[in-house]
Design a protein around this motif. Structure first.
Motif, PDB file in Angstrom:
ATOM      1  N   UNK A  77     -26.562 -22.144  -9.708  1.00  0.00           N
ATOM      2  CA  UNK A  77     -27.094 -21.238  -8.681  1.00  0.00           C
ATOM      3  C   UNK A  77     -26.203 -21.222  -7.450  1.00  0.00           C
ATOM      4  N   UNK A  78     -25.262 -22.149  -7.380  1.00  0.00           N
ATOM      5  CA  UNK A  78     -24.210 -22.144  -6.355  1.00  0.00           C
ATOM      6  C   UNK A  78     -22.909 -22.466  -7.054  1.00  0.00           C
ATOM      7  N   UNK A  79     -21.971 -21.530  -7.015  1.00  0.00           N
ATOM      8  CA  UNK A  79     -20.697 -21.793  -7.677  1.00  0.00           C
ATOM      9  C   UNK A  79     -19.546 -21.246  -6.838  1.00  0.00           C
ATOM     10  N   UNK A  80     -18.347 -21.440  -7.329  1.00  0.00           N
ATOM     11  CA  UNK A  80     -17.141 -21.047  -6.580  1.00  0.00           C
ATOM     12  C   UNK A  80     -17.282 -19.621  -6.027  1.00  0.00           C
ATOM     13  N   UNK A  81     -17.000 -19.486  -4.741  1.00  0.00           N
ATOM     14  CA  UNK A  81     -17.061 -18.161  -4.110  1.00  0.00           C
ATOM     15  C   UNK A  81     -18.422 -17.829  -3.519  1.00  0.00           C
ATOM     16  N   UNK A  82     -19.488 -18.532  -3.952  1.00  0.00           N
ATOM     17  CA  UNK A  82     -20.805 -18.330  -3.328  1.00  0.00           C
ATOM     18  C   UNK A  82     -20.756 -18.898  -1.909  1.00  0.00           C
TER      19      UNK A  82
ATOM     20  N   UNK B  79     -23.523 -29.506   1.960  1.00  0.00           N
ATOM     21  CA  UNK B  79     -22.982 -28.178   1.589  1.00  0.00           C
ATOM     22  C   UNK B  79     -21.459 -28.233   1.585  1.00  0.00           C
ATOM     23  N   UNK B  80     -20.875 -29.017   2.537  1.00  0.00           N
ATOM     24  CA  UNK B  80     -19.413 -29.155   2.549  1.00  0.00           C
ATOM     25  C   UNK B  80     -18.922 -29.914   1.313  1.00  0.00           C
ATOM     26  N   UNK B  81     -19.771 -30.794   0.799  1.00  0.00           N
ATOM     27  CA  UNK B  81     -19.416 -31.485  -0.449  1.00  0.00           C
ATOM     28  C   UNK B  81     -19.298 -30.461  -1.575  1.00  0.00           C
ATOM     29  N   UNK B  82     -20.217 -29.490  -1.595  1.00  0.00           N
ATOM     30  CA  UNK B  82     -20.123 -28.434  -2.625  1.00  0.00           C
ATOM     31  C   UNK B  82     -18.859 -27.598  -2.440  1.00  0.00           C
ATOM     32  N   UNK B  83     -18.436 -27.463  -1.191  1.00  0.00           N
ATOM     33  CA  UNK B  83     -17.189 -26.729  -0.922  1.00  0.00           C
ATOM     34  C   UNK B  83     -16.018 -27.490  -1.541  1.00  0.00           C
ATOM     35  N   UNK B  84     -15.977 -28.818  -1.253  1.00  0.00           N
ATOM     36  CA  UNK B  84     -14.886 -29.643  -1.783  1.00  0.00           C
ATOM     37  C   UNK B  84     -14.900 -29.691  -3.308  1.00  0.00           C
ATOM     38  N   UNK B  85     -16.093 -29.805  -3.830  1.00  0.00           N
ATOM     39  CA  UNK B  85     -16.259 -30.085  -5.260  1.00  0.00           C
ATOM     40  C   UNK B  85     -16.172 -28.831  -6.120  1.00  0.00           C
ATOM     41  N   UNK B  86     -16.841 -27.761  -5.639  1.00  0.00           N
ATOM     42  CA  UNK B  86     -16.985 -26.580  -6.493  1.00  0.00           C
ATOM     43  C   UNK B  86     -16.423 -25.292  -5.889  1.00  0.00           C
ATOM     44  N   UNK B  87     -15.894 -25.370  -4.658  1.00  0.00           N
ATOM     45  CA  UNK B  87     -15.350 -24.151  -4.047  1.00  0.00           C
ATOM     46  C   UNK B  87     -16.410 -23.241  -3.457  1.00  0.00           C
ATOM     47  N   UNK B  88     -17.600 -23.798  -3.159  1.00  0.00           N
ATOM     48  CA  UNK B  88     -18.634 -23.014  -2.460  1.00  0.00           C
ATOM     49  C   UNK B  88     -18.194 -22.869  -0.993  1.00  0.00           C
ATOM     50  N   UNK B  89     -18.347 -21.677  -0.419  1.00  0.00           N
ATOM     51  CA  UNK B  89     -17.941 -21.468   0.981  1.00  0.00           C
ATOM     52  C   UNK B  89     -19.095 -21.806   1.925  1.00  0.00           C
ATOM     53  N   UNK B  90     -18.763 -22.407   3.070  1.00  0.00           N
ATOM     54  CA  UNK B  90     -19.793 -22.706   4.078  1.00  0.00           C
ATOM     55  C   UNK B  90     -19.420 -21.980   5.362  1.00  0.00           C
ATOM     56  N   UNK B  91     -20.377 -21.247   5.916  1.00  0.00           N
ATOM     57  CA  UNK B  91     -20.122 -20.537   7.180  1.00  0.00           C
ATOM     58  C   UNK B  91     -21.280 -20.844   8.146  1.00  0.00           C
ATOM     59  N   UNK B  92     -21.039 -20.549   9.426  1.00  0.00           N
ATOM     60  CA  UNK B  92     -22.005 -20.919  10.473  1.00  0.00           C
ATOM     61  C   UNK B  92     -22.415 -19.696  11.273  1.00  0.00           C
TER      62      UNK B  92
END
Ligand SMILES: Cc1ncc(COP(=O)(O)O)c(C=O)c1O
Length: 415
Positions: free
Chosen positions: A107-112, A128-141
């Protein structure tokens, strides 16, 4: 001491044992009343055993109390069923369980994208930043307005069809600002991502649930979490609420005994809800402590009583800060109706950790640093603050102790 003592103080042994203590670090954790301490003691003396695995009376009683604790939480936050209440170990653990489970379920993958507020505690940023590192999920604020409110225009500018999660705190643990999470939840519920789905709405209610009423349906929350120790219960227990239909479609990132229906050498079948999210022996003692904490909370008048005690204290504290002049910089809303009892400030020319040591000399318990919200500190251009925070047992005597210590620090800084 000229002011009446808050009668609730006598329910808390720590204040009987340390009558001069001004405990003003309630954002970090709360003190425990007799009702919780005695309730846990009784449980350990009469009813304690592991749950889910024993057919004997002790285990059944233990399990009953564990389940009853969840029913209390269900009612407290307006959940539809206690199957939606997952016990974890704290708020931080709850977000990690959620974020990793969303990733595991695809439900959260690379580019999400995950969109969080700039005011989040690290608990609602780092997983969420761990998901960025691990799977390429983007985090914005998304940002705040000058009044420390949610900046809806900024949210709209940051939303994209790839935004799959919007996560926000109900109230900042640094500024005390209460966010209009219900309006944000409504706003998010009208959005659609590239697959035609509404983004998931995740609420960090750690600063809310102990202080003001929260209803998951009113907030349009898909997931919500908080921590028991902030609400007079034991440490080591977090609550993760998840909408039942969503929980059913998510594969837990963690598993093991207690979370399965059956196991063969090559495969397993997960247990029903919510147990599939609770592998291993849960914090049964913590659950019982939360049961007693909620019962105590109800017995003293619940949220109406908290408001009756805290609102005037918040207004008085704001007035007293305002009277100190511009050497003291208070960060956050100045309108008492927009905040809970959290006051973060700096004193010109004095390092925040020196200031907390100064307070400690007077038995005034406050905390300094970034309060696990470094993105917020960077946004506000502050290099740490001292934080004073109230709860339902505080009174004007505590404020007197705090402000007299602060005035002493101001006078020494001027010498
Ligand atoms: C707003 C907020 N969210 C999350 C957390 C993390 O809570 P815990 O340490 O119980 O995991 C805190 C801790 O102060 C907090 O203030």
């Amino acid at each position: 001491m000229n002011h009446p003592i808050n009668p609730l103080k006598s329910d808390f042994p720590v204040f009987r044992n340390h009558p001069a203590l001004a405990y003003l670090d309630n954002t970090a954790s709360s003190q425990k009343p007799d009702a919780v301490i005695e309730g846990v003691k009784r449980f350990l003396e009469f009813d304690y055993a592991n749950i889910h695995r024993g057919a004997y009376a002790l285990s059944e009683r233990s399990e009953h109390l564990y389940e009853h604790s969840k029913e209390k939480v269900r009612d407290l936050i307006g959940a539809a069923s206690s199957a939606e209440i997952i016990y974890t170990y704290n708020s931080t653990y709850a977000v990690n369980l959620l974020s990793l489970s969303l990733a595991r379920s695809g439900m959260l993958k690379k580019g999400d994208r995950v969109l969080v507020s700039i005011a989040e505690h690290h608990a609602n940023v780092v997983p969420w930043l761990v998901l960025k590192e691990w799977f390429g999920v983007e985090v914005d604020y998304f940002g705040m307005t000058n009044d420390f409110e949610i900046d809806f225009a900024d949210i709209d500018s940051k939303m994209t069809p790839d935004t799959k999660v919007v996560a926000v705190t109900s109230a900042s643990n640094v500024t005390g600002a209460v966010f209009d999470v219900a309006s944000l939840g409504r706003h998010v519920s009208e959005m659609r991502d590239r697959d035609g789905n509404k983004p998931l709405f995740v609420v960090d209610a750690r600063q809310a649930v102990p202080n003001y009423a929260v209803d998951v349906k009113h907030l349009h929350a898909d997931f919500l979490f908080f921590t028991a120790h902030k609400m007079m219960a034991d440490t080591g227990l977090g609550v993760l609420y998840g909408r039942k239909d969503l929980l059913k479609s998510i594969q837990p990132a963690l598993s093991g005994g207690g979370a399965i229906n059956w196991v063969k050498k090559e495969a397993f079948a997960p247990a029903g809800l919510p147990y599939r999210f609770e592998p291993g022996t849960p914090n049964v003692i913590g659950a019982v402590s939360l049961l007693h904490a909620i019962e105590y909370f109800e017995s003293i008048g619940g949220y109406a009583r908290v408001e009756e005690i805290e609102k005037p204290l918040i207004a008085k504290a704001l007035d007293r800060f305002a009277a100190l002049g511009d050497k003291v910089r208070l960060i956050g809303p100045k309108d008492p109706s927009q905040k809970i009892g959290i006051f973060s400030f700096t004193l010109l020319g004095v390092h925040v950790s020196d200031l907390t040591e100064h307070f400690a000399k007077y038995d005034v318990c406050v905390r300094s640093g970034y309060h696990c919200a470094e993105p917020l500190a960077a946004e506000l251009g502050i290099d740490g603050t001292v934080r004073m925070s109230l709860y339902l047992y505080n009174d004007e005597n505590d404020l007197d102790a705090f402000f007299s210590a602060l005035e002493g620090a101001i006078a020494s800084a001027a010498e």
